[in-house]
Design a protein around this motif. Structure first.
Motif, short mmCIF file in Angstrom:
data_model
loop_
_atom_site.label_atom_id
_atom_site.label_comp_id
_atom_site.label_asym_id
_atom_site.label_seq_id
_atom_site.Cartn_x
_atom_site.Cartn_y
_atom_site.Cartn_z
N GLY A 163 -5.83 -12.15 -0.64
CA GLY A 163 -5.78 -13.57 -0.95
C GLY A 163 -4.86 -13.82 -2.14
N LYS A 164 -4.97 -15.00 -2.73
CA LYS A 164 -4.03 -15.38 -3.78
C LYS A 164 -4.18 -14.55 -5.05
N LEU A 165 -5.35 -13.89 -5.23
CA LEU A 165 -5.57 -13.07 -6.42
C LEU A 165 -5.22 -11.60 -6.18
N SER A 166 -4.84 -11.26 -4.98
CA SER A 166 -4.49 -9.86 -4.67
C SER A 166 -3.22 -9.46 -5.39
N GLY A 167 -3.18 -8.20 -5.82
CA GLY A 167 -2.03 -7.70 -6.55
C GLY A 167 -1.05 -6.97 -5.66
N ARG A 168 0.07 -6.56 -6.26
CA ARG A 168 1.13 -5.87 -5.53
C ARG A 168 0.64 -4.55 -4.94
N HIS A 169 -0.23 -3.83 -5.69
CA HIS A 169 -0.68 -2.52 -5.21
C HIS A 169 -1.49 -2.66 -3.92
N ALA A 170 -2.44 -3.61 -3.89
CA ALA A 170 -3.25 -3.80 -2.69
C ALA A 170 -2.39 -4.26 -1.52
N PHE A 171 -1.42 -5.12 -1.82
CA PHE A 171 -0.53 -5.61 -0.76
C PHE A 171 0.33 -4.47 -0.21
N LYS A 172 0.87 -3.64 -1.10
CA LYS A 172 1.69 -2.51 -0.67
C LYS A 172 0.86 -1.53 0.16
N ASP A 173 -0.39 -1.29 -0.27
CA ASP A 173 -1.27 -0.38 0.46
C ASP A 173 -1.53 -0.90 1.86
N ARG A 174 -1.72 -2.22 1.99
CA ARG A 174 -1.98 -2.80 3.32
C ARG A 174 -0.75 -2.69 4.19
N LEU A 175 0.44 -2.88 3.61
CA LEU A 175 1.67 -2.71 4.37
C LEU A 175 1.80 -1.29 4.90
N THR A 176 1.42 -0.32 4.07
CA THR A 176 1.47 1.08 4.50
C THR A 176 0.52 1.32 5.65
N GLU A 177 -0.68 0.74 5.57
CA GLU A 177 -1.64 0.87 6.67
C GLU A 177 -1.12 0.23 7.94
N LEU A 178 -0.33 -0.82 7.79
CA LEU A 178 0.25 -1.49 8.95
C LEU A 178 1.45 -0.73 9.51
N GLY A 179 1.88 0.32 8.82
CA GLY A 179 2.98 1.15 9.31
C GLY A 179 4.34 0.82 8.76
N TYR A 180 4.41 -0.08 7.75
CA TYR A 180 5.70 -0.49 7.21
C TYR A 180 6.04 0.32 5.96
N GLN A 181 7.25 0.82 5.92
CA GLN A 181 7.75 1.52 4.74
C GLN A 181 8.96 0.73 4.24
N LEU A 182 8.76 0.00 3.14
CA LEU A 182 9.78 -0.91 2.64
C LEU A 182 10.31 -0.43 1.30
N ASP A 183 11.58 -0.76 1.05
CA ASP A 183 12.13 -0.44 -0.26
C ASP A 183 11.64 -1.47 -1.28
N ASP A 184 11.94 -1.22 -2.57
CA ASP A 184 11.40 -2.07 -3.63
C ASP A 184 11.86 -3.52 -3.51
N GLU A 185 13.12 -3.72 -3.11
CA GLU A 185 13.64 -5.08 -2.99
C GLU A 185 12.94 -5.83 -1.86
N GLN A 186 12.76 -5.17 -0.71
CA GLN A 186 12.07 -5.81 0.41
C GLN A 186 10.63 -6.11 0.05
N LEU A 187 9.96 -5.15 -0.63
CA LEU A 187 8.57 -5.35 -1.03
C LEU A 187 8.43 -6.53 -1.96
N SER A 188 9.33 -6.64 -2.92
CA SER A 188 9.27 -7.74 -3.88
C SER A 188 9.43 -9.08 -3.18
N THR A 189 10.40 -9.16 -2.27
CA THR A 189 10.64 -10.41 -1.55
C THR A 189 9.43 -10.82 -0.72
N ILE A 190 8.87 -9.87 0.03
CA ILE A 190 7.75 -10.17 0.91
C ILE A 190 6.49 -10.46 0.10
#
Length: 624
Positions: free
Chosen positions: A420-447
């Motif tokens: 949700g709106k209080l979630s941090g970058r670490h939790a979001f990145k971890d969820r992306l990894t679980e979803l199978g996405y491997q993104l570079d730092d620039e892509q991660l920041s944008t998303i």
């Protein structure tokens, strides 16, 4: 149903590795009639658990998969191993609107390598300069990426039976560790009479000489296809295939080009060719089945049962006309029934990458997968009937023959984390990894900042929302134009007006205003004033990713340039006018629509820059 991927999918091929195990618990949307004994009076969501270590199907754990045999062009050491030949980048791209940029082709090729396909038909190099460069790039990169098990895909280029095409194909694929030339010529009476206008004797001579020419270039892996074999005379097929074997062909592909055969007929065709073609024991037999009667998967499996050991398929079954045999359907059918019905057949596919590959192809081509599509459709693992739900609650094997995790599909994250709106970058990145996405730092920041913007407006951000956001950022063509700002005025009191600001490739900002019949029409006209590329909008569609008024909208458009962007169709030899698709996502439907339109224009402009553009005014005859 939200599609999600397993954490860090890994290719297992050795029996000594530990069994992969994971348990996932998820809330599912089960609808019980009020009169049912299963009707829930509580608002608490019903939760189910699915464990890979105890699947409800005959599928073996990944750690018990048999090892892929060493690659030899004209034979397979294990008679039960079936090679998977993926032609998504060639036949799949011939689907109307499925035009791919060079970057998109490379991304898909890399994903196909993760999936573990044996052969990637990377394109038709003679079709255009862009096709040639895309195939060459794939050969240089994906074709040389050897993994720790020694696996590297064969990179194949298609060519017609003429020296120019074959030389061009070789020039594109020769940089791969395992290059292949695939050449073809029609053999059915209707094609000989009306298309080629040649005798059977002439066609045999062309086929023999062109296979010999391909081998003379230094290519040790040559595939030959008698186009429209399903309608060709048996005796003629025995003769021409025998001659190309003597000329050096290593794989004989038998195409049901118009999808006219029934499974029993196609299986018998393969059996007859295996029994009557001289030298057939020295090559690998392949199938290529079109889906005009909806039988491509059944025909492909029938061919494998009859002795074919290479199967040509595409992701999501995309392709010419009604499409091709679907990789996910063929592979999972062999995985489910190979031991029990097909005599022990198996493939080297890491099926846990199927969902991710399907999603990538869907997003890049703009061709949406139907909800009830087998294996990868949104409803493939959904259960709404009360009887079915009762069975699933008691034992998932009652109504599921495949555990969703086997294809890389989770029902939800097992940690119970709600973003949700209080979630941090670490939790979001971890969820992306679980979803199978491997993104570079620039892509991660944008998303991440896109995610935070959505989370400010939604109470809960679902996996489907995240997937839509990633698709909108990652699965997009290289930007020639980028949307910066848009302002719309619309309603019943006057004409709709739109002000649009775009940035070009150099970062320079351009602004335009226009009026139209509605908000989308006025916005598209404003974009046209900036881009100045005459375009016709062919299709426009919009879908909500999730339920609710605050859902993210995904838009798909299909456009055609009025300046006649064309390329050569590999099968017909015709120059065909290209169409270009674009997708966009956002909580504002107008913003989503404009993103999709700009994406389609970017694809078209990329094609214009990298291809030799010709006026659509003639047909290309198949040379002798």
């Amino acid at each position: 149903m939200a599609s999600t991927l397993l954490r860090n999918p890994t290719f297992f091929s050795s029996p000594s590795l530990p069994t992969f195990s994971s348990t996932i618990t998820t809330p599912l949307s089960f609808h019980f009639p009020p009169s049912s004994s299963l009707h829930h009076r509580s608002s608490t969501p019903l939760r189910l658990s699915c464990s890979i270590s105890d699947p409800p199907s005959p599928l073996p754990p990944h750690s018990l998969r048999r090892r892929r045999p060493d690659y030899i062009p004209n034979r397979i050491s294990d008679p039960n191993y079936v090679r998977i030949f993926d032609t998504t980048l060639r036949d799949g791209e011939q689907s109307p609107g499925a035009t791919l940029t060079s970057k998109e082709k490379l991304d898909i090729a890399r994903q196909l390598a993760k999936l573990g396909v044996d052969i990637i038909e990377a394109g038709f190099p003679a079709a255009s300069k862009d096709d040639f460069e895309a195939v060459k790039t794939i050969a240089e990169t994906v074709g040389n990426a050897v993994d720790e098990n020694g696996y590297v895909p064969v990179i194949c280029g298609l060519s017609r039976c003429n020296k120019k095409d074959i030389q061009t194909a070789w020039d594109a694929v020769r940089y791969a560790k395992r290059p292949r030339i695939h050449t073809f010529i029609a053999t059915s009476d209707i094609h000989l009479e009306y298309k080629l206008k040649k005798s059977k004797k002439e066609v045999i001579e062309i086929a023999r000489e062109m296979v010999r020419f391909a081998r003379s270039l230094g290519c040790e892996d040559v595939e030959f296809s008698p186009e429209d074999a399903g309608r060709s005379e048996r005796e003629f097929l025995y003769e021409i295939l025998g001659e190309v074997i003597k000329a050096g062909a290593t794989t004989l592909n038998i195409p049901d080009t118009v999808g006219i055969t029934l499974p029993s007929e196609f299986g018998q065709l393969i059996a007859d060719l295996k029994a009557n073609t001289p030298g057939i024991e020295n090559v690998v037999i392949s199938t290529h089945c079109q889906n005009d009667l909806g039988l491509s998967t059944a025909n492909t499996l029938s061919g494998a049962h009859a002795g074919a050991r290479q199967l040509e398929v595409t992701i999501n079954g995309i392709g010419e006309r009604a499409g091709n045999a679907s990789l996910e359907e063929v592979v999972m059918a062999i995985k489910c029934r190979g031991d029990h019905v097909l005599g022990g057949l198996y493939t080297g596919i890491d099926t846990r990458h199927i969902v991710m590959t399907s999603k990538m192809v869907e997003d890049y081509t703009g061709m949406q997968t139907q909800p009830h599509k087998a294996i990868v459709g949104a409803n493939a693992f959904a259960h709404e009937s009360g009887i079915h739900q009762d069975g699933m609650l008691k034992h998932k094997g009652t109504y599921e023959i495949i555990c969703p995790e086997e294809i890389g599909l989770e029902r939800s994250n097992d940690a119970g984390i709600v973003l949700g709106k209080l979630s941090g970058r670490h939790a979001f990145k971890d969820r992306l990894t679980e979803l199978g996405y491997q993104l570079d730092d620039e892509q991660l920041s944008t998303i991440f900042w896109r995610f935070k913007s959505v989370a400010e407006q939604k109470k809960r951000v679902t996996d489907a929302d995240i997937i839509a956001l990633v698709s909108d950022e990652v699965f997009q063509p290289e930007a020639v134009w980028k949307l910066l700002d848009i302002q719309i005025t619309c309603g019943t009191l006057g004409l709709s007006t739109a002000t649009v600001k775009l940035a070009d490739a150099d970062g320079k900002e351009h602004c335009a205003c226009s009026m139209g019949t509605g908000p989308v029409d006025s916005a598209y006209k404003a974009v046209d004033l900036i881009v100045k590329e005459p375009t016709t909008l062919l299709e426009y569609s919009m879908n909500a990713v999730t339920e609710g008024i605050d859902a993210i909208a995904t838009t798909r458009v299909l456009v055609r340039g009025n300046n006649n962007y064309v390329s050569t169709n590999a099968i017909t030899g015709e120059e065909v006018q290209r169409t270009f698709s674009g997708t966009g996502a956002g909580m504002d439907i107008v913003v989503s629509s404009v993103k999709a339109y700009v994406g389609a224009l970017n694809k078209m402009l990329d094609f214009k820059e990298n291809s030799t553009t010709k006026v659509l005014s003639r047909k290309v005859k198949v040379p002798a």
